[in-house]
Write an enzyme that holds these catalytic residues in place. Structure first.
Site, PDB file in Angstrom:
ATOM      1  N   HIS A 127      -5.545  62.529  56.034  1.00  6.91           N
ATOM      2  CA  HIS A 127      -6.471  61.780  56.895  1.00  6.91           C
ATOM      3  C   HIS A 127      -5.817  60.431  57.210  1.00  6.91           C
ATOM      4  O   HIS A 127      -5.038  59.915  56.393  1.00  6.91           O
ATOM      5  CB  HIS A 127      -7.762  61.579  56.100  1.00  6.91           C
ATOM      6  CG  HIS A 127      -8.890  60.960  56.862  1.00  6.91           C
ATOM      7  ND1 HIS A 127      -8.954  59.607  57.124  1.00  6.91           N
ATOM      8  CD2 HIS A 127     -10.013  61.499  57.391  1.00  6.91           C
ATOM      9  CE1 HIS A 127     -10.068  59.350  57.782  1.00  6.91           C
ATOM     10  NE2 HIS A 127     -10.732  60.473  57.965  1.00  6.91           N
ATOM     11  N   ASP A 204      -6.326  61.457  47.297  1.00  5.66           N
ATOM     12  CA  ASP A 204      -7.481  61.229  48.164  1.00  5.66           C
ATOM     13  C   ASP A 204      -8.460  62.369  47.898  1.00  5.66           C
ATOM     14  O   ASP A 204      -8.253  63.502  48.353  1.00  5.66           O
ATOM     15  CB  ASP A 204      -6.995  61.211  49.620  1.00  5.66           C
ATOM     16  CG  ASP A 204      -8.143  61.169  50.605  1.00  5.66           C
ATOM     17  OD1 ASP A 204      -9.307  61.245  50.180  1.00  5.66           O
ATOM     18  OD2 ASP A 204      -7.858  61.072  51.812  1.00  5.66           O
ATOM     19  N   GLN A 207     -12.742  65.013  49.971  1.00  4.55           N
ATOM     20  CA  GLN A 207     -13.289  66.367  50.090  1.00  4.55           C
ATOM     21  C   GLN A 207     -13.257  67.071  48.740  1.00  4.55           C
ATOM     22  O   GLN A 207     -14.155  67.845  48.420  1.00  4.55           O
ATOM     23  CB  GLN A 207     -12.492  67.189  51.125  1.00  4.55           C
ATOM     24  CG  GLN A 207     -12.398  66.555  52.498  1.00  4.55           C
ATOM     25  CD  GLN A 207     -13.734  66.456  53.208  1.00  4.55           C
ATOM     26  OE1 GLN A 207     -14.668  67.206  52.925  1.00  4.55           O
ATOM     27  NE2 GLN A 207     -13.843  65.528  54.146  1.00  4.55           N
ATOM     28  N   LYS A 230     -20.031  61.526  51.495  1.00  3.06           N
ATOM     29  CA  LYS A 230     -19.747  62.960  51.675  1.00  3.06           C
ATOM     30  C   LYS A 230     -20.315  63.770  50.520  1.00  3.06           C
ATOM     31  O   LYS A 230     -20.316  64.988  50.557  1.00  3.06           O
ATOM     32  CB  LYS A 230     -18.242  63.183  51.778  1.00  3.06           C
ATOM     33  CG  LYS A 230     -17.644  62.554  53.031  1.00  3.06           C
ATOM     34  CD  LYS A 230     -16.156  62.705  53.054  1.00  3.06           C
ATOM     35  CE  LYS A 230     -15.483  61.716  53.964  1.00  3.06           C
ATOM     36  NZ  LYS A 230     -15.552  62.037  55.368  1.00  3.06           N
ATOM     37  N   CYS A 368      -9.280  62.508  62.587  1.00  5.69           N
ATOM     38  CA  CYS A 368      -8.491  61.434  61.955  1.00  5.69           C
ATOM     39  C   CYS A 368      -7.276  62.010  61.245  1.00  5.69           C
ATOM     40  O   CYS A 368      -6.933  61.589  60.123  1.00  5.69           O
ATOM     41  CB  CYS A 368      -9.332  60.611  60.980  1.00  5.69           C
ATOM     42  SG  CYS A 368     -10.635  59.706  61.795  1.00  5.69           S
TER      43      CYS A 368
HETATM   44  N1  PMP Z   1      -9.822  61.111  53.382  1.00  3.15           N
HETATM   45  C1  PMP Z   1     -10.402  62.273  53.687  1.00  3.15           C
HETATM   46  C2  PMP Z   1      -9.762  63.560  53.233  1.00  3.15           C
HETATM   47  C3  PMP Z   1     -11.592  62.275  54.427  1.00  3.15           C
HETATM   48  O1  PMP Z   1     -12.161  63.447  54.743  1.00  3.15           O
HETATM   49  C4  PMP Z   1     -12.150  61.053  54.843  1.00  3.15           C
HETATM   50  C5  PMP Z   1     -13.420  61.017  55.668  1.00  3.15           C
HETATM   51  N2  PMP Z   1     -13.399  61.872  56.778  1.00  3.15           N
HETATM   52  C6  PMP Z   1     -11.514  59.861  54.461  1.00  3.15           C
HETATM   53  C7  PMP Z   1     -10.354  59.930  53.737  1.00  3.15           C
HETATM   54  C8  PMP Z   1     -12.070  58.526  54.818  1.00  3.15           C
HETATM   55  O2  PMP Z   1     -13.277  58.318  54.183  1.00  3.15           O
HETATM   56  P1  PMP Z   1     -14.193  57.038  54.555  1.00  3.15           P
HETATM   57  O3  PMP Z   1     -14.240  56.975  56.045  1.00  3.15           O
HETATM   58  O4  PMP Z   1     -15.504  57.348  53.942  1.00  3.15           O
HETATM   59  O5  PMP Z   1     -13.533  55.833  53.941  1.00  3.15           O
END
Ligand code: PMP
Length: 410
Positions: A127, A204, A207, A230, A368
């Site tokens: 991401h 990270d 998920q 999430k 993203c």
């Molecule tokens: N990493 C992953 C794998 C994600 O799915 C997301 C959210 N889509 C993020 C990072 C970023 O999370 P946040 O916008 O809540 O900081």
């Protein structure tokens, strides 16, 4: 194909989520955008409201009753997070605004140690939250950003990843589970490979933490990050787990109240972790909400919940496999409950809009993850992602709406 019967009772769970009763364009809402953000159970909504009604005050420095109650509630949330992910103690838990802030915090701290020619290893399936802070760190320091590639089925290519870790590698930052492909990485193997070369590891877990039980102690990474929203909690709160050694070695990030020990005109001494990384008034009510989300998850049959999501995934993948004009992305064994797809000749935005007319909420775009889109040879995909409250009936509604959209678009 008839949907399988799982022992898991989604209807009881659905009743706990007030928003699931609403309709969209006159149709029952089918919410399949959980990888972006999950809905909130009444337990989370009411815990936050109740805290604001009865015990709200600023935390840590107060001597009055409400300040003490609020501090207790905030610190209880930290302890719940620690137990939830198998951390050694609450001191290993930094409460942040979200995963993005947690990664920026670590990247900024590590940057202070990086030298030109040092290497940071990330992967094609990250991401942007786990790409951009490392790009910025490399730009600031002259370090080199290296990219581990993916296999055709959408997992990390472990042989290539292993070959990319060298004695110059200072940080390996990898997503536990891809937010687009759902593939789950062998994180213990990655940690072992990185540590053998003296590199730190950040995972990270945005998920990963939702779709499986996490034991950070067993995984062994230096840092594990995720967001509250999430995992059925509120926005504005996230977690940086760090081992005591990794947090001790990390310099302060933002300056302000709470992260200091002594401030004089001449100098500053800093507080110990986790407070060293929590400058200013934190997201107090949101921390309470995150604690309530963890309570809610732990009140469920978690193994049953994960098995239910897996059954939904298998059912959907089987139903879509081989459907003329539908392309699936991410078929790695053991993947989590996320289905990325495209309809041949149609833009995923159009697909998502047509599905919305049927009450089905999916996400469409680059998620993203633009480097991943490039690796897949597309600019965007549509994505359906499941949660504890998703039912087989909803998957059937999604499949029917997709068939309708496909006929319209082809
Ligand atoms: N990493 C992953 C794998 C994600 O799915 C997301 C959210 N889509 C993020 C990072 C970023 O999370 P946040 O916008 O809540 O900081």
């Amino acid at each position: 194909m008839a949907p399988p019967v799982t022992p898991f009772n989604s209807q009881v769970i659905r009743d706990a989520f007030p928003i699931l009763g609403r309709r969209v364009h006159g149709k029952p809402l089918v919410y399949l955008d959980n990888a972006a953000s999950a809905q909130k159970p009444e337990a989370v909504i009411s815990a936050m409201a109740q805290f604001q009604r009865t015990s709200y005050a600023n935390v840590h420095r107060g001597l009055h009753t409400l300040a003490n109650e609020a501090t207790q509630a905030f610190e209880d949330a930290r302890t719940k997070v620690a137990h939830f992910i198998g951390a050694g103690s609450a001191e290993e838990i930094v409460l942040t605004k979200g995963a993005t802030e947690a990664i920026n915090l670590v990247a900024a701290g590590i940057s202070q140690r990086l030298e030109p020619g040092d290497e940071i290893l990330i992967s094609e399936l990250e991401h942007h939250a786990n790409i951009v802070p490392w790009h910025m760190a490399a730009q600031r320091t002259g370090a080199i950003l290296k990219w581990a590639p993916i296999t055709p089925d959408g997992a990390l290519d472990m042989d290539k990843l292993s070959a990319l870790i060298t004695p110059r590698t200072k940080m390996v930052a990898i997503s536990h589970m891809s937010n687009v492909l759902g593939s789950v990485q062998d994180v213990t193997a990655i940690v072992a490979m990185a540590h053998a070369q003296g590199a730190l590891v950040l995972l990270d877990g945005c998920q990963g933490v939702v779709h499986q039980s996490i034991d950070v102690h067993a995984i062994g990474a230096d840092f594990y990050v995720f967001s509250g929203h999430k995992m059925y909690g509120p926005t504005g709160i996230g977690v940086l787990h760090g081992t005591p050694a990794a947090l001790d070695a990390l310099p302060p990030w933002q300056g302000g109240g709470e992260m200091i020990e002594i401030v004089s005109k001449e100098r500053i001494t800093y507080n110990v972790p986790p407070f060293r990384f929590e400058a200013g008034t934190p997201a107090i009510t949101e921390a309470v909400g995150l604690g309530a989300a963890i309570d809610w998850i732990q009140s469920q049959d978690q193994a049953g919940l994960h098995a239910h999501e897996q059954a939904l995934l298998n059912y959907t993948m089987e139903a879509l496999h081989g459907v003329n004009g539908v392309r699936l992305y991410g078929t790695a064994p053991g993947k989590g409950a996320i289905v990325a797809f495209n309809v041949d000749g149609a833009h995923p935005h159009d697909v998502a809009q047509l599905l919305d007319r049927s009450g089905v909420a999916v996400r469409a775009g680059h998620h993203c993850a633009q480097p991943l889109m490039t690796a897949l040879g597309v600019t965007a995909t549509a994505r359906a992602s499941f949660a504890a409250y998703t039912t087989f009936e909803e998957v059937d509604l999604f499949l029917a709406a997709l068939a309708k959209a496909r006929n319209f678009l082809l």
